[in-house]
Write an enzyme that holds these catalytic residues in place. Sequence first.
Site, short mmCIF file in Angstrom:
data_model
loop_
_atom_site.label_atom_id
_atom_site.label_comp_id
_atom_site.label_asym_id
_atom_site.label_seq_id
_atom_site.Cartn_x
_atom_site.Cartn_y
_atom_site.Cartn_z
N ASN A 28 0.85 -1.20 0.00
CA ASN A 28 0.00 0.00 0.00
C ASN A 28 0.88 1.24 0.00
O ASN A 28 2.10 1.14 -0.05
CB ASN A 28 -0.95 -0.03 1.20
CG ASN A 28 -0.18 -0.10 2.51
OD1 ASN A 28 0.58 0.80 2.85
ND2 ASN A 28 -0.34 -1.21 3.22
N LYS A 72 9.38 -16.65 -10.79
CA LYS A 72 8.53 -15.59 -11.33
C LYS A 72 7.37 -16.22 -12.10
O LYS A 72 7.59 -17.09 -12.95
CB LYS A 72 9.38 -14.70 -12.25
CG LYS A 72 8.60 -13.53 -12.78
CD LYS A 72 9.47 -12.65 -13.67
CE LYS A 72 8.59 -11.67 -14.39
NZ LYS A 72 9.27 -11.02 -15.49
N PRO A 103 -2.53 -12.14 10.59
CA PRO A 103 -2.95 -11.91 11.98
C PRO A 103 -3.10 -10.41 12.23
O PRO A 103 -2.41 -9.61 11.59
CB PRO A 103 -1.78 -12.47 12.80
CG PRO A 103 -0.62 -12.51 11.87
CD PRO A 103 -1.16 -12.66 10.48
N ASP A 104 -4.00 -10.04 13.11
CA ASP A 104 -4.14 -8.63 13.47
C ASP A 104 -3.15 -8.36 14.61
O ASP A 104 -3.29 -8.87 15.72
CB ASP A 104 -5.57 -8.32 13.91
CG ASP A 104 -5.78 -6.82 13.94
OD1 ASP A 104 -6.48 -6.30 13.07
OD2 ASP A 104 -5.18 -6.15 14.81
N ILE A 105 -2.12 -7.57 14.28
CA ILE A 105 -0.99 -7.41 15.20
C ILE A 105 -1.41 -6.72 16.50
O ILE A 105 -1.14 -7.20 17.60
CB ILE A 105 0.14 -6.63 14.51
CG1 ILE A 105 0.62 -7.41 13.28
CG2 ILE A 105 1.28 -6.36 15.48
CD1 ILE A 105 1.55 -6.65 12.36
N PHE A 107 -4.17 3.35 14.93
CA PHE A 107 -4.58 4.37 13.96
C PHE A 107 -5.64 3.70 13.09
O PHE A 107 -5.55 2.51 12.82
CB PHE A 107 -3.39 4.79 13.08
CG PHE A 107 -2.57 5.89 13.68
CD1 PHE A 107 -1.79 5.66 14.80
CD2 PHE A 107 -2.59 7.16 13.12
CE1 PHE A 107 -1.04 6.67 15.36
CE2 PHE A 107 -1.84 8.20 13.67
CZ PHE A 107 -1.06 7.95 14.79
N LYS A 135 -13.36 -0.04 15.67
CA LYS A 135 -12.04 -0.71 15.71
C LYS A 135 -11.45 -0.64 17.12
O LYS A 135 -10.83 -1.60 17.58
CB LYS A 135 -11.07 -0.06 14.72
CG LYS A 135 -11.30 -0.55 13.29
CD LYS A 135 -10.31 0.03 12.30
CE LYS A 135 -10.66 -0.46 10.90
NZ LYS A 135 -9.97 0.27 9.84
N LYS A 163 -10.68 -4.25 18.68
CA LYS A 163 -9.27 -4.62 18.87
C LYS A 163 -8.84 -4.51 20.33
O LYS A 163 -7.70 -4.84 20.67
CB LYS A 163 -8.39 -3.75 17.97
CG LYS A 163 -8.61 -4.02 16.48
CD LYS A 163 -7.76 -3.13 15.58
CE LYS A 163 -8.16 -3.28 14.12
NZ LYS A 163 -7.08 -3.82 13.28
O1 PMT Z 1 2.95 6.11 6.58
P1 PMT Z 1 2.33 7.42 6.16
O2 PMT Z 1 2.46 7.63 4.67
O3 PMT Z 1 2.85 8.59 6.96
O4 PMT Z 1 0.76 7.34 6.42
C1 PMT Z 1 0.25 7.28 7.72
C2 PMT Z 1 -0.94 6.33 7.80
C3 PMT Z 1 -2.09 6.86 6.99
C4 PMT Z 1 -0.55 4.94 7.32
C5 PMT Z 1 -1.30 6.27 9.32
O5 PMT Z 1 -1.65 7.54 9.78
C6 PMT Z 1 -2.49 5.33 9.58
O6 PMT Z 1 -3.65 5.70 9.49
N1 PMT Z 1 -2.17 4.07 9.91
C7 PMT Z 1 -3.15 2.97 10.07
C8 PMT Z 1 -3.30 2.28 8.74
C9 PMT Z 1 -4.20 1.09 8.81
O7 PMT Z 1 -3.84 0.04 8.36
O8 PMT Z 1 -5.34 1.24 9.43
P2 PMT Z 1 -6.43 0.07 9.67
O9 PMT Z 1 -7.68 0.83 9.95
O10 PMT Z 1 -6.45 -0.94 8.58
O11 PMT Z 1 -5.94 -0.66 10.97
C10 PMT Z 1 -6.32 -0.24 12.28
C11 PMT Z 1 -5.16 -0.49 13.24
O12 PMT Z 1 -4.88 -1.88 13.32
C12 PMT Z 1 -3.87 0.19 12.84
O13 PMT Z 1 -3.29 0.67 14.02
C13 PMT Z 1 -3.04 -0.92 12.21
O14 PMT Z 1 -1.64 -0.72 12.39
C14 PMT Z 1 -3.52 -2.13 13.02
N2 PMT Z 1 -3.47 -3.39 12.27
C15 PMT Z 1 -4.18 -3.57 11.12
C16 PMT Z 1 -4.15 -4.79 10.46
C17 PMT Z 1 -3.34 -5.82 11.00
N3 PMT Z 1 -3.26 -7.00 10.38
N4 PMT Z 1 -2.64 -5.62 12.11
C18 PMT Z 1 -2.69 -4.43 12.76
O15 PMT Z 1 -2.03 -4.24 13.79
#
Ligand code: PMT
Length: 400
Positions: free
Chosen positions: A212, A291, A307-309, A325, A339, A343
Amino acid sequence: MPTQNLANKRIIVGISGGIAAYKAAELVRRLKQHEADVRVVMTAAAQQFITPLTLQALSGNPVHTALLNTEAEAAMGHIELARWADAMLIAPASANCIARVAQGQGDDLLTTLVLALKAPLALAPAMNQAMWLDEATHDNVQLLVRRGIALFGPAEGSQACGDTGPGRMLEADELAERLAGLFNTGSMAGLRVTITAGPTREAIDPVRFISNHSSGKMGYALAEAAVEAGALTTLISGPVALPPPPKVSMVQVRSALEMHDASIAAAARCDVFIATAAVADYRPKTVANQKIKKSGEAMVLELERNPDIITAVAKLKPAPYCVGFAAETEKVVEHARSKLQQKGLNLIFANDVANAGIGFNSEENQVTLISAEETLTLEQAPKQKLARVLINEIAKRLCH
Ligand code: PMT
């Protein structure tokens, strides 16, 4: 954290009964090397594991062992000792010692000192992994953390009793470093903070991956702000084009699985876990060794869930303070709030990534802070500036 913070500091090292008491000798040696003035207090059980004479020789001061000792009281009684200290570190802190401190008991010199102490107090737990994971210990530890007592460790690994798991006392160097952190005056002084940043890459074959647009800028800015606030900071980063921030322990990863493993290892011994990383929710079910050749008009990739970390981190016992975030493109606050609940987080910052000027790969960001009790919209600002605001907002909520 610079250990020169320890020079001329008056430190009480409390030693409770446990096999890790032998490591306290090395700790006292380290603190003396960093020019701290050290006084040692031992419980009766501690003296079964290591002699006061050893600690006296290493600290250069008489060792305090009894609450009611007329000779010791004449030299330096428990109230004077408590007033004398700039900080106190109990290492090892056994399960029993933690319970007694949590209950506010004053049944020996060590616990009485804790009651009389005005200076910062830190505990370095050491015990069998099952005892550390026991609910009663967990509750006692939570109580201490809520009172603002610093917890240094424990680490995971093989134990003297033959078990493997959490409960090992941290090594002397790390304890000295963390103790030095207590003398930093920033809003996160002495805390251990882990931050995830950037994207993850999920391999399809040796040359292709799913990823991404995360640049890592938000996470790296938070790591810098955490260091500025006095935190011992670990940054677990997916592949980005940014240089490692100064004074940060870097862990470079690629995939979500690698980020998961690094996060669990770091989070088990941190106080605050902040997840800014944009983790791929799915990865290809199989990764081709070679490839993949073009064939036909369409290609189907089967994906499986990563997994959701942060959910896994929030389930650790004890869990660090967990800050997520939420990157959303619609119903931003509503989705972020769900969320937060799903979470099991303490805080989440909702990020409207539909707005190109903020969020992914932008110079600025704007977020809404959401907890169980509050919703607070923060001003748009360059990521470095916003990061300082966010670190202070997190720090304010840690002791409540
Ligand atoms: O890196 P930049 O270009 O500066 O951009 C910043 C950002 C937009 C990436 C950042 O501000 C942000 O919003 N990060 C969260 C991105 C995200 O994946 O959000 P989410 O809504 O999918 O996930 C929610 C939370 O779960 C996040 O804290 C994420 O790190 C965590 N997560 C998600 C999926 C996963 N498998 N494991 C996780 O821990």
